[in-house]
Scaffold this active site. Structure first.
Site, PDB file in Angstrom:
ATOM      1  N   HIS A   1       0.819  -1.224   0.000  1.00 14.71           N
ATOM      2  CA  HIS A   1       0.000   0.000   0.000  1.00 14.71           C
ATOM      3  C   HIS A   1       0.847   1.266   0.000  1.00 14.71           C
ATOM      4  O   HIS A   1       0.332   2.353  -0.265  1.00 14.71           O
ATOM      5  CB  HIS A   1      -0.973  -0.004   1.188  1.00 14.71           C
TER       6      HIS A   1
ATOM      7  N   ASP B   1      -0.398  -7.496   1.949  1.00 16.71           N
ATOM      8  CA  ASP B   1       0.157  -6.144   1.811  1.00 16.71           C
ATOM      9  C   ASP B   1       1.680  -6.227   1.818  1.00 16.71           C
ATOM     10  O   ASP B   1       2.338  -5.952   2.819  1.00 16.71           O
ATOM     11  CB  ASP B   1      -0.363  -5.284   2.967  1.00 16.71           C
TER      12      ASP B   1
ATOM     13  N   SER C   1       4.363   2.954   8.039  1.00 21.28           N
ATOM     14  CA  SER C   1       3.920   1.897   7.136  1.00 21.28           C
ATOM     15  C   SER C   1       5.078   1.344   6.316  1.00 21.28           C
ATOM     16  O   SER C   1       5.954   2.088   5.871  1.00 21.28           O
ATOM     17  CB  SER C   1       2.846   2.433   6.189  1.00 21.28           C
TER      18      SER C   1
END
Length: 623
Positions: free
Chosen positions: A407, A463, A569
């Site tokens: 992502h 992911d 992230s």
């Protein structure tokens, strides 16, 4: 009081029935029927004035018309005045009728554009669960409580802070639907602000998969006749010259019969059955089978039984480390992975690693601390070239490959779709913004590989992404790769209560402030977090959790705090093996609902589950 409590319970039950009906794909109510459920019985006393009565507020602002200054004199609180004045101005059209004004101020129905609404409906007109107003997942809100302090943007309740002509609305938990109107009863009328509508195909958000016969063991024993991949590509025959060439030197289980062109799992891939296909991009694709959920952490009991803690506490010899990847395609570094030059190789411990070991024998970085220099030499910063900014974290796994979250590179709800030319990686960094001469290395990217079954549309399943560096990086005291876990390491360490470590340059707290200096750290941050029981992870969210994820963080009653936050992230969740003193990357920072919120946890991509996919990509494209 009993009468009031009974009416309150009646209202809650009615709302529960509504939510149940709205989530159905086949049952949608007529407006009159919806209104009968949505309208809430009037309480014996005015709830608004039970909560807000201070000074002469009722006399000044209901029996007469008041100014903001007069409201403040009665309430004696700036925040309460903001909240009251937002509703009071929204109810301007009904001020002449005391009864209608009180009904409007209580906020259980919509007047005009519905800017007065303060009820607790939290599903949209098509039945999608609303996103928390303070959350940035799956959508980054353009409307927040700092911009509209009196709009009562609590939880995920429908509101109309920006005066939308469609009435109260919310951001949704579906990545494919950014915001949508809610169906709210209009004050004194037999209608709603927006009619209920069915979603084509139904919503998959928050809905668990149906209980059907599933394929066990990730398809290792699958003998079916499926011969088409999840992308619709026909499988090549296992006996074809192209498949044989691709199978050369592969570690296939000889007990798995490779019949015709049927999907099989000869290498025990945790992703399940697959087959070779013609041409690029990967020459192999996965097949679409319904696999039984078999979390690795639930297999630990079979591996170690009740002696798991004793095995760790009583270790006497180091486990032999067996390299997994082919050095010709993977590059250098695996044999020496997870041994930090400034710590393990120097026979030193960092300040907090003892906390991790104690958790083994006892059973976004928010609330973290500054990391020691060289503490995470595998930490990578993904940097956007234009405009220049920190995009995400990542980790170095060899001198040629970097691991991150998909992502970070592809997420349409945030307008993310980066190519190799948009990004570069900075390795060996400690400072967030300063260029660290003679310490950090900057590398261009040759290619980005995103997992073909990465699911951004629903829940960020799988992911994960690999970045191939244009040139091999040189290792140093500050640049060193992390290990990737084998099954034995995963089953020994991925246990509820055991702590791992997250590092990153993400925000220090969840905030809407426009001042970056208040929330952004100056140097790399580190926090140790316990792995959470799978059932607790699932119960903490309405988003569907898969066995390609795990969650970590402190529970509300544990008295400690910590979480990853925006900017972390893609970074690593690592654990140190007490058996061989190496650091292993068990997870990738993936998603969370806010930062460090009570009862909410950070979710991480399960690296071991996807290791075979990584091997296939690296073997195919690493030369």
């Amino acid at each position: 009081m009993a009468h009031v409590g009974g009416l309150w319970l009646h209202g809650c039950l009615a709302l529960a029935v509504l939510v149940s009906l709205v989530h159905s794909q086949h049952v949608f109510m007529a407006p009159q029927q919806a209104l009968s459920l949505l309208q809430r019985a009037r309480r014996a006393n005015s709830g608004f004035f039970e909560e807000m009565r201070k000074g002469n507020l009722e006399r000044e602002c209901v029996e007469e018309q008041c100014s903001r200054e007069e409201a403040y004199e009665a309430l004696e609180s700036p925040s309460e005045t903001d909240a009251f004045w937002a509703k009071y101005t929204a109810c301007e059209s009904v001020r002449k009728s005391r009864e209608k004004l009180v009904e409007c101020l209580e906020g259980n129905c919509a007047e005009g554009l519905g800017m007065n609404y303060r009820g607790n409906i939290s599903v949209t007109r098509s039945g999608i669960e609303c996103q928390l107003w303070r959350s940035r997942y799956p959508h980054k809100p353009e409307v927040n409580s700092t911009m509209y302090p009196g709009a009562d943007l609590r939880e995920n309740f429908c509101r109309n802070p920006d005066g939308s002509i469609t009435g109260p609305w919310c951001y949704t938990t579906s990545p494919t639907v950014r915001r949508e109107a809610c169906s709210i009863p209009v004050c004194g009328q037999g209608r709603v602000t927006a009619e209920l509508i069915p979603r084509s195909g139904g919503s998959t958000v928050n809905v668990s998969p149906p209980l059907e016969t599933c394929v066990p063991e990730r398809g290792r024993q699958y003998q079916g006749r499926l011969a088409v991949t999840s992308h619709g590509s026909p499988c090549l025959a296992w006996g074809s010259s192209q498949a044989k060439a691709l199978s050369k030197d592969q570690d296939f289980n000889p007990a798995v019969p490779l019949v015709e062109n049927f999907c099989r799992n000869p290498d025990g891939d945790q992703e399940g059955a697959w087959c070779y296909v013609a041409g690029q991009p990967g020459d192999f694709e996965y097949c679409d089978l319904d696999y039984c959920e078999e979390p690795v952490d639930e297999e630990v009991g079979d591996a170690l039984g009740e002696n798991a803690d004793a095995a760790i506490e009583g270790r006497t010899t180091a486990d032999d480390f067996q390299p997994f990847f082919n050095e010709k395609t993977f590059g250098a570094g695996e044999a020496d992975c997870g041994l930090r030059p400034l710590f393990e190789k120097s026979s030193l411990e960092d300040k907090t690693e003892k906390e991790l070991f104690e958790s083994y024998i006892e059973g976004r970085i928010v609330e973290g601390s500054d990391a020691e220099i060289g503490l995470a030499p595998w930490q990578v910063m993904i940097f956007r070239k234009s405009p220049q900014e920190l995009l995400c974290g990542a980790s170095l796994i060899s001198d040629r490959w970097v691991l991150t979250a998909a992502h970070c590179l592809l997420y349409p709800p945030w307008d993310k779709n980066f190519t190799e030319n948009d990004l570069l990686v900075r390795i060996g960094k400690h400072s967030r913004t300063r260029y660290e001469r003679n310490i950090e290395k900057i590398s261009m990217l040759e290619k980005i590989y995103i997992h073909p079954r990465y699911n951004w549309r629903e829940n960020l399943d799988r992911d994960i992404a690999l970045l191939k560096l244009r040139k091999p990086i040189t290792f140093s005291d500050y640049i060193h790769p992390v290990c990737l876990p084998d099954k034995e390491t995963a089953t020994k360490l991925l246990r509820a209560g055991y702590k791992g470590r997250v590092t990153g340059w993400g925000n220090l707290k969840e905030t809407w402030t426009t001042s970056a200096s208040e929330v952004q750290p100056s140097v790399l941050q580190v926090v140790n977090l316990p792995i959470v029981e799978r059932l607790v992870c699932k119960a903490s969210t309405r988003i569907r959790i898969t066995d390609n994820m795990f969650c970590a963080g402190y529970k509300p009653d544990e008295g400690k705090r910590g979480d990853a936050c925006e900017g972390d992230s893609g970074g690593p969740f690592v654990m140190k093996s007490p058996f061989n003193n190496r650091w292993y990357q068990m997870g990738i920072v993936s998603w969370g609902e806010g930062c460090d919120r009570d009862g909410k946890y950070g979710f991480y991509t399960h690296v071991f589950r996807l290791k075979k996919w990584m091997q296939k990509v690296i073997d195919r494209f690493g030369g």
